[in-house]
Design a protein around this motif. Structure first.
Motif, PDB file in Angstrom:
ATOM      1  N   GLY A 127       0.977  19.673  16.832  1.00  8.19           N
ATOM      2  CA  GLY A 127       1.821  21.256  15.884  1.00  8.19           C
ATOM      3  C   GLY A 127       2.380  20.304  14.193  1.00  8.19           C
ATOM      4  N   VAL A 128       1.798  19.004  14.244  1.00  6.89           N
ATOM      5  CA  VAL A 128       1.937  18.180  12.885  1.00  6.89           C
ATOM      6  C   VAL A 128       0.512  18.347  11.881  1.00  6.89           C
ATOM      7  CG1 VAL A 128       2.249  15.998  11.750  1.00  6.89           C
ATOM      8  CG2 VAL A 128       3.054  15.994  14.261  1.00  6.89           C
ATOM      9  N   ARG A 129       0.905  19.097  10.670  1.00  5.97           N
ATOM     10  CA  ARG A 129      -0.200  18.900  10.587  1.00  5.97           C
ATOM     11  C   ARG A 129      -0.289  18.127   8.296  1.00  5.97           C
ATOM     12  NH1 ARG A 129       1.795  23.983  11.251  1.00  5.97           N
ATOM     13  NH2 ARG A 129       2.447  24.507   9.675  1.00  5.97           N
ATOM     14  N   ASP A 130       0.694  17.263   8.078  1.00  5.49           N
ATOM     15  CA  ASP A 130       0.667  16.668   7.124  1.00  5.49           C
ATOM     16  C   ASP A 130       1.495  15.356   7.513  1.00  5.49           C
ATOM     17  OD1 ASP A 130      -0.151  19.083   5.351  1.00  5.49           O
ATOM     18  OD2 ASP A 130       1.232  19.633   5.483  1.00  5.49           O
ATOM     19  N   ILE A 131       0.596  13.996   7.492  1.00  9.16           N
ATOM     20  CA  ILE A 131       0.865  13.106   8.247  1.00  9.16           C
ATOM     21  C   ILE A 131       0.363  11.577   7.630  1.00  9.16           C
ATOM     22  CG2 ILE A 131      -0.311  13.394  10.093  1.00  9.16           C
ATOM     23  CD1 ILE A 131       2.136  12.498  11.639  1.00  9.16           C
ATOM     24  N   LEU A 132       0.286  10.380   7.694  1.00 13.03           N
ATOM     25  CA  LEU A 132      -0.714   9.586   6.761  1.00 13.03           C
ATOM     26  C   LEU A 132      -0.545   8.194   8.300  1.00 13.03           C
ATOM     27  CD1 LEU A 132       0.701   9.149   3.289  1.00 13.03           C
ATOM     28  CD2 LEU A 132      -2.080  10.306   3.980  1.00 13.03           C
ATOM     29  N   THR A 133      -1.651   8.364   8.616  1.00 17.14           N
ATOM     30  CA  THR A 133      -1.868   7.847  10.045  1.00 17.14           C
ATOM     31  C   THR A 133      -2.486   5.684   9.545  1.00 17.14           C
ATOM     32  OG1 THR A 133      -3.094   7.901  11.207  1.00 17.14           O
ATOM     33  CG2 THR A 133      -1.346   8.947  10.796  1.00 17.14           C
ATOM     34  N   LYS A 134      -1.966   5.181  10.080  1.00 15.43           N
ATOM     35  CA  LYS A 134      -2.559   3.583  10.537  1.00 15.43           C
ATOM     36  C   LYS A 134      -2.517   2.727  11.412  1.00 15.43           C
ATOM     37  CE  LYS A 134      -5.044   0.093   8.664  1.00 15.43           C
ATOM     38  NZ  LYS A 134      -6.160   0.263   7.928  1.00 15.43           N
ATOM     39  N   SER A 135      -3.942   3.086  12.614  1.00 14.64           N
ATOM     40  CA  SER A 135      -4.466   2.297  13.596  1.00 14.64           C
ATOM     41  C   SER A 135      -4.246   0.735  12.917  1.00 14.64           C
ATOM     42  CB  SER A 135      -5.293   2.587  14.143  1.00 14.64           C
ATOM     43  OG  SER A 135      -5.522   2.666  15.419  1.00 14.64           O
ATOM     44  N   MET A 136      -4.194   0.060  13.819  1.00 12.25           N
ATOM     45  CA  MET A 136      -4.067  -2.092  13.892  1.00 12.25           C
ATOM     46  C   MET A 136      -4.599  -2.285  15.511  1.00 12.25           C
ATOM     47  SD  MET A 136      -0.823  -2.196  11.306  1.00 12.25           S
ATOM     48  CE  MET A 136      -0.329  -0.924  11.653  1.00 12.25           C
ATOM     49  N   GLY A 137      -4.744  -3.647  15.088  1.00 12.52           N
ATOM     50  CA  GLY A 137      -5.069  -3.995  16.456  1.00 12.52           C
ATOM     51  C   GLY A 137      -6.087  -3.663  17.380  1.00 12.52           C
ATOM     52  N   SER A 138      -6.173  -3.526  18.236  1.00 10.43           N
ATOM     53  CA  SER A 138      -6.426  -3.173  19.480  1.00 10.43           C
ATOM     54  C   SER A 138      -7.277  -1.516  19.286  1.00 10.43           C
ATOM     55  CB  SER A 138      -6.027  -3.207  21.387  1.00 10.43           C
ATOM     56  OG  SER A 138      -7.045  -2.732  21.471  1.00 10.43           O
ATOM     57  N   ALA A 139      -8.581  -1.387  19.127  1.00 13.34           N
ATOM     58  CA  ALA A 139      -8.783  -0.441  18.972  1.00 13.34           C
ATOM     59  C   ALA A 139      -9.231   0.972  20.397  1.00 13.34           C
ATOM     60  CB  ALA A 139     -10.978  -0.472  17.872  1.00 13.34           C
ATOM     61  N   ASN A 140      -8.993   0.028  21.846  1.00 10.86           N
ATOM     62  CA  ASN A 140      -8.773   0.912  22.723  1.00 10.86           C
ATOM     63  C   ASN A 140      -8.039   1.440  23.028  1.00 10.86           C
ATOM     64  OD1 ASN A 140      -7.731   1.245  25.992  1.00 10.86           O
ATOM     65  ND2 ASN A 140      -8.680  -0.502  26.610  1.00 10.86           N
ATOM     66  N   VAL A 141      -9.234   3.035  23.058  1.00 16.01           N
ATOM     67  CA  VAL A 141      -8.234   4.254  22.690  1.00 16.01           C
ATOM     68  C   VAL A 141      -7.530   4.918  23.445  1.00 16.01           C
ATOM     69  CG1 VAL A 141      -9.507   6.738  23.316  1.00 16.01           C
ATOM     70  CG2 VAL A 141     -11.247   5.092  22.328  1.00 16.01           C
ATOM     71  N   LEU A 142      -7.567   4.880  25.001  1.00 16.60           N
ATOM     72  CA  LEU A 142      -6.418   4.369  25.630  1.00 16.60           C
ATOM     73  C   LEU A 142      -5.363   4.256  25.067  1.00 16.60           C
ATOM     74  CD1 LEU A 142      -4.840   5.775  28.315  1.00 16.60           C
ATOM     75  CD2 LEU A 142      -5.818   3.769  29.768  1.00 16.60           C
ATOM     76  N   ASN A 143      -5.321   3.044  25.550  1.00 19.35           N
ATOM     77  CA  ASN A 143      -4.063   2.289  24.488  1.00 19.35           C
ATOM     78  C   ASN A 143      -3.475   2.411  23.178  1.00 19.35           C
ATOM     79  OD1 ASN A 143      -2.939  -0.003  26.614  1.00 19.35           O
ATOM     80  ND2 ASN A 143      -4.212  -1.097  25.254  1.00 19.35           N
TER      81      ASN A 143
END
Length: 183
Positions: A127-143
């Motif tokens: 239900g979050v409609r406004d957010i900034l994110t950053k994914s770092m490190g592994s790109a393994n989808v499950l992790n």
């Protein structure tokens, strides 16, 4: 008595219907045995009601539909609440699982969900409609999805945090919310 059982089953079905379901990943995994490799399918599913309740499940089976059913059932058993502040989150959070790290940062209204892949699916179902994110490190989808859940689990309610620190709730709100109150 028979009518009561029917209504309980019907209510259980209706409560499950309130959740939206998204398949995050379908992966073919292998187990090496004496005669070669045994292939199975691993499905990752996230469910949510877009009101702050989300769950994740992983299912494995020889066929994709069976794995999806298992994942969906496990996701509905693993429901958890997320502290949401309006259309965003109350504060920054970092989730770490194995080599994957996901950083979540609140954003002002109208920003949208700045995320991709599994992180976007989890946040939209929460239900979050406004957010900034950053994914770092592994790109393994499950992790990455599990790290997102970890970051969301680390969120605290502004009221509880204000009480713990001995401050007013207004002092802990993001700057754009404080600006609205003073204007």
């Amino acid at each position: 008595m028979a009518e009561k059982k029917f209504t309980e089953k019907q209510q259980q079905f209706e409560t499950q219907d309130a959740f939206e379901e998204r398949v995050i990943e379908i992966a073919r995994v292998a187990k090496v045995v004496k005669g070669g490799r045994r292939f199975r399918f691993r499905v990752t599913v996230v469910v949510g009601d877009k009101k702050g309740t989300i769950g994740m499940g992983v299912g494995k089976a020889n066929a994709v539909p069976d794995a999806m059913r298992k994942a969906s059932e496990r996701a509905r058993k693993d429901l958890r609440l997320v502290n949401v502040s309006g259309t965003t989150i109350p504060h920054e959070s970092l989730g770490k699982i194995a080599g994957a790290k996901v950083f979540l940062k609140p954003a002002s209204a109208g920003t949208g969900v700045i995320a991709a892949g599994g992180v976007r699916a989890v946040l939209e179902l929460a239900g979050v409609r406004d957010i900034l994110t950053k994914s770092m490190g592994s790109a393994n989808v499950l992790n990455v999805v599990m790290a997102t859940f970890g970051a969301l689990d680390g969120l605290r309610s502004p009221a509880l945090e204000a009480a713990r620190r001995g401050k007013r709730v207004e002092d802990l709100m993001p700057f754009w919310e404080r600006r609205k109150q003073h204007a």
